[in-house]
Structures are given as structure tokens and as C-alpha cells.
Design a protein around this motif. Structure first.
Motif, mmCIF file in Angstrom:
data_model
loop_
_atom_site.group_PDB
_atom_site.id
_atom_site.type_symbol
_atom_site.label_atom_id
_atom_site.label_comp_id
_atom_site.label_asym_id
_atom_site.label_seq_id
_atom_site.Cartn_x
_atom_site.Cartn_y
_atom_site.Cartn_z
ATOM 1 N N ASN A 131 -5.575 4.022 -1.069
ATOM 2 C CA ASN A 131 -6.763 3.418 -1.670
ATOM 3 C C ASN A 131 -7.344 4.201 -2.847
ATOM 4 N N GLY B 280 -14.726 1.118 -1.591
ATOM 5 C CA GLY B 280 -14.909 -0.279 -1.215
ATOM 6 C C GLY B 280 -16.088 -0.919 -1.914
ATOM 7 N N ALA C 294 -11.265 -3.884 -2.674
ATOM 8 C CA ALA C 294 -12.263 -3.555 -1.649
ATOM 9 C C ALA C 294 -11.712 -3.806 -0.248
ATOM 10 N N TRP D 94 -11.866 -0.998 2.904
ATOM 11 C CA TRP D 94 -12.618 -1.122 4.152
ATOM 12 C C TRP D 94 -11.703 -1.094 5.356
#
Length: 426
Positions: free
Chosen positions: A28, A93, A178, A182
Motif C-alpha cells: 500500500n 486510506g 483506499a 483499509w
């Protein structure tokens, strides 16, 4: 199995789940950077930003990553490693999601800053978690973590323009990241051990045995981290050599993710095709980031492998600058492999210098902090060189010269001299 001493319900402590959380966190930390380049023409047309303005979408996150990494020891003492990772993924996120609801060039830069702060927190905390949880396989797991970083970059470059085209909105292409952020937050919350509250014990009898619990709690409290002061680390020349080498090397990565797609779009390539080059480069980075540290783990001396990675970078930059149309995929693969291998090997070399996880993580954070401050300037310098010469080729020549300088610096990383270069605390 790792048994967590906690007043609340137990969390997953299995190394496999912790490893999965580390990998997903790494995935991420790059899409918000690599997804911008393939959409550069659309973003410029929509926001009115020029190349120097667009450079801030890479420069500002990297500077913030650098500042955050410099403050990492204090941050880990204040938040703890696990909470730092949770905060990091939440910021990525939120920053990604805001790109859908908050349009405009200024907003794009602000959300890049949020994601950059999150990346700084994660990159400061994750190496310490790796060294603490996987001490016997540290080089291999660091390679896997580095590979996850690069793989995330590949996904960002390849999927962002595709999603933007499918949805008809470049905002949606950037905001979709996003979702995995998460998902990574949930896995990290569930799988990562609580800070300074995990003790490993081979429990042959009942897990609830009171004596075993008391001993585990005492061991956990005794192992609470006390890190070498940052000022003491900054007083050692080896820290500055690591920062400069890491920063100059990563400047090449920053320039490539910012301008490789634009370079080939100026040569007639489409946005998705030029984004594919970044994706191919990132895949090569991921493979090399995983492979080279594993091979280098056979010996404590990593210099030969660093020299190989830097030689690959030199070939890639020379090809891009001198013969861009001859074999663009080859230049992307070769240069990407050099960048990925070098990145993960530098993380390993920094951790090699000090035996304690907290101290090694503090040194690694400083190396990344100062390094990313330096690397963040590279895309802006590349934009200036483009404006002066009309092509990004001048930037590739600059990075080729920088690689030669880093090659000279790596000759100093003799493990037999680590204790003299970076003495541990008394």
C-alpha cells in the motif's frame, strides 16, 4: 507460537499472519506515487499544473517520508511500532479516498502529503517489526517487504490508468487505492503483536499457567526498547554515508516514477502503454528486491551484490538516455532490477550495522529519512533539466553519474568494520 500477554482478548500471533500483514502494508505504500505518472497529461489538462508543479506530487511525499523517518525513534516510543503501522495505513486510506471527493491541483498535492506521512510512519516501523519477529530470517523477510513495496508500485502504475479509463475519471483511478489500504489496516490490527507486550515461549503445558504468564510479562517488560539517541547516531560519519548513498540511489527511482511515462508519451506512447513501462520496471524491482537479499544472506558482506545492483541501474539509465527507442522494455527491466535490489540491500546493510532491533531500526529510519529528503529533490531537478533541454534524457544522464558515485561509497561497507564505524551502546 507467539503468545501475547494482554488484558484483552488474544490476537493472532502466528508468524505467517504477521508476515502477511507486513506484506500487505508494503503493497500500500507506493500506488499513490506510481499511479500519477501515467495520468500526467490528463491531470495537467484538468488542473493546469506544469511539469514543476507536477513534480511536487512526488517531491512533497518523499520529503515528508524523509522528515517522518528522521522522527521515527521518537514516534515509535510515543506510538509503538504496531500503532505506527495502523496510523500509517489509515492516513494512506484517507488520503487516497479524498482524491475522489476533493478535486483540484492543490488538493492533489495535499492528499499526496497525507499519503506521504503515512508511508513515513510505516517505513519507520516495519523494519523494526521484521527484525524483532524474524531475527533468523531478517534478510529474506526484508527482501519480501521490499518486493511488496515494488509490487505495489507496479499495481499502481498498471491499474490506475485502467481504472481511470473504465470509470471515466482520473480521480476514481487514484482514489481506488483506499480499498487495499483499509484492508491492510484490518489485517495489521488483527495480526501484528502488541508493542512491547509479546513474549515467545514454548508452552508445553496449559497456556493459562500463572507462572508462565508472570514470566512472559516480566520478559516483555524487560525488553521494552530504549534506543540509541538520534544525535549520537548523527554524530557518526557512517550514518551520513548511508543517508547520502541511499538518497542518491532512490533519487533515480523518484525520477523514474515521476517522468518515465511522460518521457515516452513525448515520444508518442499512449498513457496506458507508458504506464505499462513503470509497471514492468516495478515488477523487476520486486523480483530483485526479493532475490538479491536472499542470495546476499549467504555472506555478511553485501558489497558484491550492491555492486551488481548498481551496475544494472547504470545500464538502465544509459539505455534510457542514449538509446531510448532501441529496447525500452529492457531498459525498464534492467534499471528496475537494479533499483529494487539496491533498495532492499541498503535496508539490510543498515540493519546489519547494529545488533539490537531498536537501534538498527533507528539507524534505518535515519538512513531513509535523510535519504528520502535527498531523493525527493530528484523529480524537481529532472523537471528543471527538462525545461532547460527539452527532454528528460538529461535527467537520465545525471542519474547515471550519481550511480557511479554510489558505487564508490559502497566499497566502505565492510562488515568487519561495522563495529568501528557504528559502535553499539556501552
Amino acid at each position: 507460537m507467539a503468545v501475547e500477554v494482554s488484558a484483552g482478548r488474544p490476537r493472532i500471533g502466528a508468524p505467517g499472519w504477521a508476515l502477511a500483514a507486513i506484506v500487505l502494508a508494503g503493497l500500500n505504500l507506493r500506488p499513490f506515487l506510481t499511479g500519477v505518472g501515467p495520468l500526467a497529461p490528463v491531470i495537467r489538462a484538468s488542473t493546469g499544473m506544469d511539469y514543476r508543479g507536477m513534480a511536487w506530487l512526488t517531491l512533497l511525499p518523499m520529503v515528508l517520508i524523509g522528515v517522518g523517518a528522521c522522527l521515527a525513534p521518537a514516534m515509535r516510543r510515543w506510538l509503538g511500532e504496531r500503532r505506527a503501522v495502523l496510523l500509517a495505513l489509515a492516513l494512506v486510506g484517507i488520503g487516497s479516498l479524498l482524491r475522489l471527493a476533493w478535486p483540484g491541483g492543490t488538493a492533489l498535492i495535499a492528499t499526496a502529503a497525507l499519503c506521504g506521512l503515512g508511508t513515513a510512519a510505516a517505513q519507520a516501523a516495519l523494519p523494526a517489526i521484521v527484525k524483532r519477529q524474524f531475527p533468523a530470517r531478517m534478510a529474506m523477510v526484508m527482501g519480501l517487504y521490499s518486493a511488496a513495496l515494488m509490487a505495489g508500485g507496479a499495481l499502481g502504475a498498471q491499474l490506475t490508468p485502467w481504472i481511470a479509463g473504465l470509470s471515466g475519471s482520473w480521480h476514481a483511478g487514484l482514489a481506488v487505492w483506499a480499498l487495499p489500504a483499509w484492508a491492510g489496516w484490518l489485517l495489521a490490527w488483527r495480526a501484528l503483536p502488541r508493542d512491547a507486550a509479546v513474549a515467545s515461549a514454548a508452552l508445553a503445558g496449559d497456556v493459562a499457567d500463572a507462572n508462565a504468564r508472570a514470566e512472559a510479562k516480566a520478559n516483555a517488560n524487560a525488553s521494552r526498547p530504549t534506543t540509541i539517541p538520534v544525535l549520537r547516531l548523527l554524530g557518526r560519519p557512517r550514518t551520513w554515508l548511508l543517508m547520502a548513498s541511499f538518497g542518491v540511489m532512490n533519487g533515480g527511482y523518484a525520477s523514474l516514477i515521476a517522468w518515465l511515462a511522460a518521457y515516452y508519451q513525448e515520444r508518442g506512447w499512449s498513457g496506458p502503454a507508458s504506464g505499462g513501462l513503470i509497471a514492468v520496471m516495478s515488477v523487476a524491482q520486486a523480483v530483485a528486491a526479493l532475490l538479491l537479499p536472499t542470495l546476499a544472506a549467504r555472506s555478511p558482506d553485501r558489497r558484491a551484490w550492491l555492486a551488481l545492483a548498481l551496475a544494472l541501474q547504470a545500464i538502465g539509465f544509459a539505455g534510457l538516455a542514449g538509446w531510448p527507442d532501441l529496447a525500452p522494455l529492457a531498459w525498464a527491466v534492467i534499471g528496475g532490477a537494479g533499483l529494487g535490489g539496491c533498495f532492499s540491500l541498503y535496508l539490510v546493510v543498515a540493519l546489519d550495522h547494529l545488533p539490537r532491533p531498536e537501534d538498527a531500526a533507528a539507524l534505518g529510519a535515519l538512513m531513509q529519512g535523510g535519504g528520502f529528503l535527498l531523493a525527493g529533490c530528484a523529480p524537481w531537478l529532472a523537471a528543471v533539466l527538462h525545461d532547460a533541454t527539452g527532454s528528460f534524457a538529461a535527467a537520465w544522464w545525471y542519474h547515471l553519474a550519481a550511480v557511479v558515485l554510489v558505487m564508490l561509497a559502497t566499497t566502505r561497507f565492510d562488515p568487519r568494520r561495522y563495529l568501528a564505524a557504528m559502535p553499539s551502546r556501552a
